[in-house]
Design a protein around this motif. Structure first.
Motif, PDB file in Angstrom:
ATOM      1  N   LEU A  65      63.339  53.732  23.324  1.00  0.00           N
ATOM      2  CA  LEU A  65      64.695  53.761  23.873  1.00  0.00           C
ATOM      3  C   LEU A  65      65.451  54.978  23.357  1.00  0.00           C
ATOM      4  O   LEU A  65      65.449  55.258  22.152  1.00  0.00           O
ATOM      5  CB  LEU A  65      65.472  52.493  23.483  1.00  0.00           C
ATOM      6  N   ASP A  66      66.099  55.686  24.262  1.00  0.00           N
ATOM      7  CA  ASP A  66      66.956  56.823  23.923  1.00  0.00           C
ATOM      8  C   ASP A  66      68.385  56.307  23.789  1.00  0.00           C
ATOM      9  O   ASP A  66      69.002  55.891  24.777  1.00  0.00           O
ATOM     10  CB  ASP A  66      66.871  57.884  25.026  1.00  0.00           C
ATOM     11  N   LEU A  67      68.923  56.342  22.572  1.00  0.00           N
ATOM     12  CA  LEU A  67      70.241  55.765  22.330  1.00  0.00           C
ATOM     13  C   LEU A  67      71.383  56.703  22.703  1.00  0.00           C
ATOM     14  O   LEU A  67      72.550  56.331  22.563  1.00  0.00           O
ATOM     15  CB  LEU A  67      70.360  55.323  20.869  1.00  0.00           C
ATOM     16  N   GLU A  68      71.076  57.909  23.178  1.00  0.00           N
ATOM     17  CA  GLU A  68      72.135  58.724  23.782  1.00  0.00           C
ATOM     18  C   GLU A  68      72.514  58.169  25.151  1.00  0.00           C
ATOM     19  O   GLU A  68      73.571  58.495  25.682  1.00  0.00           O
ATOM     20  CB  GLU A  68      71.698  60.186  23.889  1.00  0.00           C
ATOM     21  N   ASN A  69      71.663  57.327  25.701  1.00  0.00           N
ATOM     22  CA  ASN A  69      71.968  56.624  26.955  1.00  0.00           C
ATOM     23  C   ASN A  69      72.855  55.416  26.638  1.00  0.00           C
ATOM     24  O   ASN A  69      72.431  54.512  25.920  1.00  0.00           O
ATOM     25  CB  ASN A  69      70.665  56.168  27.616  1.00  0.00           C
ATOM     26  N   PRO A  70      74.091  55.392  27.125  1.00  0.00           N
ATOM     27  CA  PRO A  70      75.013  54.287  26.798  1.00  0.00           C
ATOM     28  C   PRO A  70      74.473  52.919  27.169  1.00  0.00           C
ATOM     29  O   PRO A  70      74.788  51.918  26.506  1.00  0.00           O
ATOM     30  CB  PRO A  70      76.274  54.618  27.605  1.00  0.00           C
ATOM     31  N   LEU A  71      73.673  52.837  28.213  1.00  0.00           N
ATOM     32  CA  LEU A  71      73.111  51.546  28.619  1.00  0.00           C
ATOM     33  C   LEU A  71      72.151  51.019  27.566  1.00  0.00           C
ATOM     34  O   LEU A  71      72.116  49.804  27.297  1.00  0.00           O
ATOM     35  CB  LEU A  71      72.397  51.689  29.967  1.00  0.00           C
ATOM     36  N   ASN A  72      71.379  51.899  26.962  1.00  0.00           N
ATOM     37  CA  ASN A  72      70.467  51.469  25.896  1.00  0.00           C
ATOM     38  C   ASN A  72      71.220  51.073  24.634  1.00  0.00           C
ATOM     39  O   ASN A  72      70.790  50.178  23.893  1.00  0.00           O
ATOM     40  CB  ASN A  72      69.471  52.580  25.584  1.00  0.00           C
ATOM     41  N   ARG A  73      72.337  51.742  24.368  1.00  0.00           N
ATOM     42  CA  ARG A  73      73.129  51.385  23.182  1.00  0.00           C
ATOM     43  C   ARG A  73      73.659  49.964  23.275  1.00  0.00           C
ATOM     44  O   ARG A  73      73.793  49.274  22.256  1.00  0.00           O
ATOM     45  CB  ARG A  73      74.290  52.363  23.005  1.00  0.00           C
ATOM     46  N   LYS A  74      73.949  49.504  24.473  1.00  0.00           N
ATOM     47  CA  LYS A  74      74.544  48.173  24.636  1.00  0.00           C
ATOM     48  C   LYS A  74      73.633  47.061  24.129  1.00  0.00           C
ATOM     49  O   LYS A  74      74.112  46.021  23.677  1.00  0.00           O
ATOM     50  CB  LYS A  74      74.895  47.927  26.111  1.00  0.00           C
ATOM     51  N   TYR A  75      72.329  47.282  24.174  1.00  0.00           N
ATOM     52  CA  TYR A  75      71.405  46.249  23.702  1.00  0.00           C
ATOM     53  C   TYR A  75      71.632  45.927  22.232  1.00  0.00           C
ATOM     54  O   TYR A  75      71.395  44.793  21.791  1.00  0.00           O
ATOM     55  CB  TYR A  75      69.954  46.710  23.877  1.00  0.00           C
ATOM     56  N   PHE A  76      72.109  46.895  21.460  1.00  0.00           N
ATOM     57  CA  PHE A  76      72.229  46.727  20.006  1.00  0.00           C
ATOM     58  C   PHE A  76      73.673  46.515  19.552  1.00  0.00           C
ATOM     59  O   PHE A  76      73.935  46.455  18.357  1.00  0.00           O
ATOM     60  CB  PHE A  76      71.631  47.944  19.295  1.00  0.00           C
ATOM     61  N   GLU A  77      74.591  46.407  20.481  1.00  0.00           N
ATOM     62  CA  GLU A  77      75.994  46.246  20.122  1.00  0.00           C
ATOM     63  C   GLU A  77      76.429  44.790  20.057  1.00  0.00           C
ATOM     64  O   GLU A  77      77.590  44.487  19.772  1.00  0.00           O
ATOM     65  CB  GLU A  77      76.868  47.037  21.105  1.00  0.00           C
ATOM     66  N   GLU A  78      75.503  43.882  20.311  1.00  0.00           N
ATOM     67  CA  GLU A  78      75.796  42.458  20.206  1.00  0.00           C
ATOM     68  C   GLU A  78      75.938  42.056  18.739  1.00  0.00           C
ATOM     69  O   GLU A  78      75.194  42.532  17.874  1.00  0.00           O
ATOM     70  CB  GLU A  78      74.658  41.642  20.837  1.00  0.00           C
ATOM     71  N   THR A  79      76.882  41.196  18.451  1.00  0.00           N
ATOM     72  CA  THR A  79      77.014  40.664  17.089  1.00  0.00           C
ATOM     73  C   THR A  79      76.056  39.501  16.854  1.00  0.00           C
ATOM     74  O   THR A  79      75.730  39.177  15.700  1.00  0.00           O
ATOM     75  CB  THR A  79      78.454  40.198  16.826  1.00  0.00           C
ATOM     76  N   ASN A  80      75.622  38.862  17.932  1.00  0.00           N
ATOM     77  CA  ASN A  80      74.631  37.785  17.851  1.00  0.00           C
ATOM     78  C   ASN A  80      73.240  38.404  17.994  1.00  0.00           C
ATOM     79  O   ASN A  80      72.842  38.851  19.073  1.00  0.00           O
ATOM     80  CB  ASN A  80      74.880  36.756  18.969  1.00  0.00           C
ATOM     81  N   TYR A  81      72.491  38.435  16.894  1.00  0.00           N
ATOM     82  CA  TYR A  81      71.197  39.127  16.897  1.00  0.00           C
ATOM     83  C   TYR A  81      70.166  38.416  17.767  1.00  0.00           C
ATOM     84  O   TYR A  81      69.207  39.045  18.230  1.00  0.00           O
ATOM     85  CB  TYR A  81      70.675  39.285  15.469  1.00  0.00           C
ATOM     86  N   ASP A  82      70.339  37.110  17.999  1.00  0.00           N
ATOM     87  CA  ASP A  82      69.425  36.408  18.901  1.00  0.00           C
ATOM     88  C   ASP A  82      69.542  36.951  20.327  1.00  0.00           C
ATOM     89  O   ASP A  82      68.554  36.974  21.073  1.00  0.00           O
ATOM     90  CB  ASP A  82      69.719  34.904  18.891  1.00  0.00           C
ATOM     91  N   ARG A  83      70.734  37.389  20.693  1.00  0.00           N
ATOM     92  CA  ARG A  83      70.913  37.976  22.027  1.00  0.00           C
ATOM     93  C   ARG A  83      70.220  39.351  22.106  1.00  0.00           C
ATOM     94  O   ARG A  83      69.712  39.737  23.158  1.00  0.00           O
ATOM     95  CB  ARG A  83      72.398  38.102  22.354  1.00  0.00           C
ATOM     96  N   ILE A  84      70.232  40.076  20.990  1.00  0.00           N
ATOM     97  CA  ILE A  84      69.495  41.341  20.957  1.00  0.00           C
ATOM     98  C   ILE A  84      68.003  41.069  21.127  1.00  0.00           C
ATOM     99  O   ILE A  84      67.302  41.782  21.854  1.00  0.00           O
ATOM    100  CB  ILE A  84      69.759  42.093  19.637  1.00  0.00           C
ATOM    101  N   LYS A  85      67.519  39.994  20.483  1.00  0.00           N
ATOM    102  CA  LYS A  85      66.108  39.623  20.609  1.00  0.00           C
ATOM    103  C   LYS A  85      65.761  39.311  22.059  1.00  0.00           C
ATOM    104  O   LYS A  85      64.719  39.744  22.574  1.00  0.00           O
ATOM    105  CB  LYS A  85      65.810  38.420  19.717  1.00  0.00           C
ATOM    106  N   VAL A  86      66.623  38.599  22.727  1.00  0.00           N
ATOM    107  CA  VAL A  86      66.396  38.276  24.139  1.00  0.00           C
ATOM    108  C   VAL A  86      66.326  39.551  24.981  1.00  0.00           C
ATOM    109  O   VAL A  86      65.480  39.694  25.865  1.00  0.00           O
ATOM    110  CB  VAL A  86      67.507  37.338  24.666  1.00  0.00           C
ATOM    111  N   SER A  87      67.216  40.500  24.699  1.00  0.00           N
ATOM    112  CA  SER A  87      67.218  41.768  25.443  1.00  0.00           C
ATOM    113  C   SER A  87      65.908  42.526  25.225  1.00  0.00           C
ATOM    114  O   SER A  87      65.336  43.087  26.171  1.00  0.00           O
ATOM    115  CB  SER A  87      68.398  42.639  24.998  1.00  0.00           C
TER     116      SER A  87
END
Length: 389
Positions: free
Chosen positions: A50-72
Motif C-alpha cells: 500500500l502506498d500511503l501517499e494515496n489518501p484512500l489507503n491512509r483511511k484504512y489505518f485511521e480507525e481507532t478501532n483496530y478490529d476494523r483495520i483488521k477487517v479492512s
C-alpha cells in the motif's frame, strides 16, 4: 528493470525475522523501488503493498478501532490465519501508525516492511512504540560503485591506487565527473542528457519543499527555511556558526536550531561533529555541514569544483561509518575521520606536503590509518581516488 542497491544485501537476512523493517532516507533515493524489489522476493502470496501517499489507503489505518483495520486488511486479501507480509510506503503520512503496527505485530505476528522519508518523525515516534520490534536502514543517493551499475558500465575499479594507471584513470574520469556534477539520485543518473538531469533535480527539490517543508514541517516562515537551505549549500564543508546565521536570517537561535534539525531529520543536510581527542587546541563546538547530494547542491548554488568534490567524498565515506572532522585553532585540519580511526584529507590535486601533514596529524591523534583523497591523477604514496571509496 529494477537495479538492486547495496543496502538490499543488508536487509535480506531479516526477511523472516519478527521485527518490522523500516527503510528511511531522502526523497527520491529509491526507497519505493527497493520496497517493490523486496515485495517481489517474498514468495508468500499472503502479502499486500500500500502506498500511503494515496489518501484512500491512509483511511484504512485511521480507525481507532483496530478490529476494523483488521477487517479492512482482510478485505484487501490478507489472511491472518497465516503469516501476513504487509508493505507500507511513506509511513510518515499516517500519524498514529506506530501503535497500529505494534498491535498487529504483537497480536497477529505481521511482518511489516516500511519506508519513510523523515527520520526525525520515524525515530521519535517509533522509539517507544516499537522498541525491540524494528530494524531501521537508511538509504542514500547512489555510491559511485552503484552509479556505475546504473550506467551499465563494464568498468571495475581497482582495489589499490597503485593499480590505477593514467589510462585507467582517464577511462574512469568522465563518469566520475558526471557523478560529482549531477549527483547520485537514481532518477537523475538514468536520464540521458544534461538538460533532463537538471529538470529531474529541479523536480526533486520542488517535491522535497512541497511535501517535507510545506506539508510535514508546518513552519510559520517557509521563506526563511528556503533561504536557510540555500545559505547552507553555499557554506557546505564550513563550520556552522549559529549566531552569525541567525542574524543574517533575522530569526532567533532556537528557531534556527529547530530548522536545521528538521533539515537534517529529513536528510537534506548532515552535520559532522568535531573529533574529540581531549586536546585544548581542538575546536570542539561547531559542526560542519554537508548536503545530501552533490547534484542537488550544484543545481541550487553552482558551487566550485573543490567544494563539490569534498561533498561527494562526504557522501561516500558516510556509508562506511560515523564521520567526524578535526581542526586546530590555528586552522590545520583533517576533513574526515571515520569511526574515530581512519583519517581522510580531501584534495583536488594533492602535494607531498599534504601527505606529510596528514601523516603527522594522524600519528599525533593516534589514529589507525590515513589517506589523502585526490580527484586528479597522482602517483604519490598514501593517496587514493574519490572513485575508490
Amino acid at each position: 528493470m529494477i537495479r538492486p542497491r547495496e543496502i538490499y544485501e543488508k536487509i535480506r537476512p531479516y526477511f523472516d525475522s519478527p521485527e518490522a523493517i523500516i527503510v528511511t532516507g531522502m526523497r527520491r533515493t529509491g526507497k519505493t523501488t527497493l520496497l517493490h524489489l523486496v515485495f517481489d522476493q517474498i514468495k508468500s502470496k499472503n502479502k499486500l503493498f500500500l502506498d500511503l501517499e494515496n489518501p484512500l489507503n491512509r483511511k484504512y489505518f485511521e480507525e481507532t478501532n483496530y478490529d476494523r483495520i483488521k477487517v479492512s486488511l482482510e478485505f484487501l486479501g490478507i489472511d491472518f490465519t497465516g503469516r501476513p507480509f504487509i508493505f507500507l510506503d511513506e509511513i510518515q503520512m499516517v500519524k498514529n501508525l506506530p501503535s497500529v503496527l505494534k498491535y498487529f505485530i504483537d497480536h497477529y505476528h505481521v511482518k511489516f516492511f516500511l519506508t519513510g522519508s523523515a527520520s526525525f518523525y520515524l525515530k521519535n515516534l517509533f522509539t517507544e512504540s516499537l522498541a525491540g520490534r524494528k530494524y531501521i536502514f537508511e538509504l542514500f543517493p547512489l555510491s559511485f560503485r552503484e552509479f556505475l551499475l546504473f550506467k551499465e558500465s563494464a568498468l571495475r575499479i581497482p582495489e589499490t591506487a597503485t593499480d590505477i594507471t593514467r589510462p585507467i584513470y582517464e577511462a574512469i574520469r568522465p563518469l566520475y565527473d558526471e557523478y560529482i556534477l549531477f549527483g547520485g539520485f537514481p532518477g537523475v543518473v538514468l536520464k540521458s542528457s544534461a538538460e533532463e538531469k537538471r529538470k529531474a533535480l529541479e523536480e526533486i527539490f520542488s517535491s522535497f519543499f512541497q511535501l517535507e517543508i510545506l506539508q510535514l514541517g508546518d513552519f510559520r516562515r517557509n521563506d526563511v527555511i528556503r533561504d536557510l537551505m540555500l545559505l547552507l549549500i553555499q557554506r557546505l564543508g564550513s563550520r556552522l556558526d549559529i549566531q552569525r546565521i541567525s542574524k543574517e536570517l533575522g530569526i532567533s537561535r532556537p528557531t534556527l536550531s529547530e530548522y536545521i534539525s528538521f533539515l537534517e531529520g529529513t536528510y537534506f543536510i548532515k552535520r559532522i561533529r568535531p573529533f574529540s581527542s581531549g586536546k585544548d587546541t581542538e575546536i570542539r563546538k561547531m559542526p560542519k555541514v554537508y548536503v545530501c547530494d552533490t547534484g542537488l547542491a550544484n543545481h541550487l548554488a553552482r558551487l566550485d569544483p573543490g567544494s563539490l568534490f569534498e561533498n561527494s567524498i562526504f557522501q561516500n565515506l558516510g556509508l562506511k561509518g560515523e564521520l567526524n572532522y578535526y581542526q586546530k585553532k590555528g586552522g590545520t585540519e583533517i576533513d574526515f575521520i571515520v569511526d574515530k580511526s581512519q583519517a581522510y584529507e580531501v584534495k583536488v590535486s594533492p602535494q607531498e606536503s599534504d601527505v606529510k601533514r596528514l601523516r603527522s596529524m594522524a600519528m599525533d591523534l593516534k589514529l589507525e590509518g590515513f589517506k589523502v583523497v585526490s580527484k586528479n591523477y597522482s602517483d604519490l604514496e598514501n593517496v587514493i581516488y574519490g572513485f575508490m571509496l
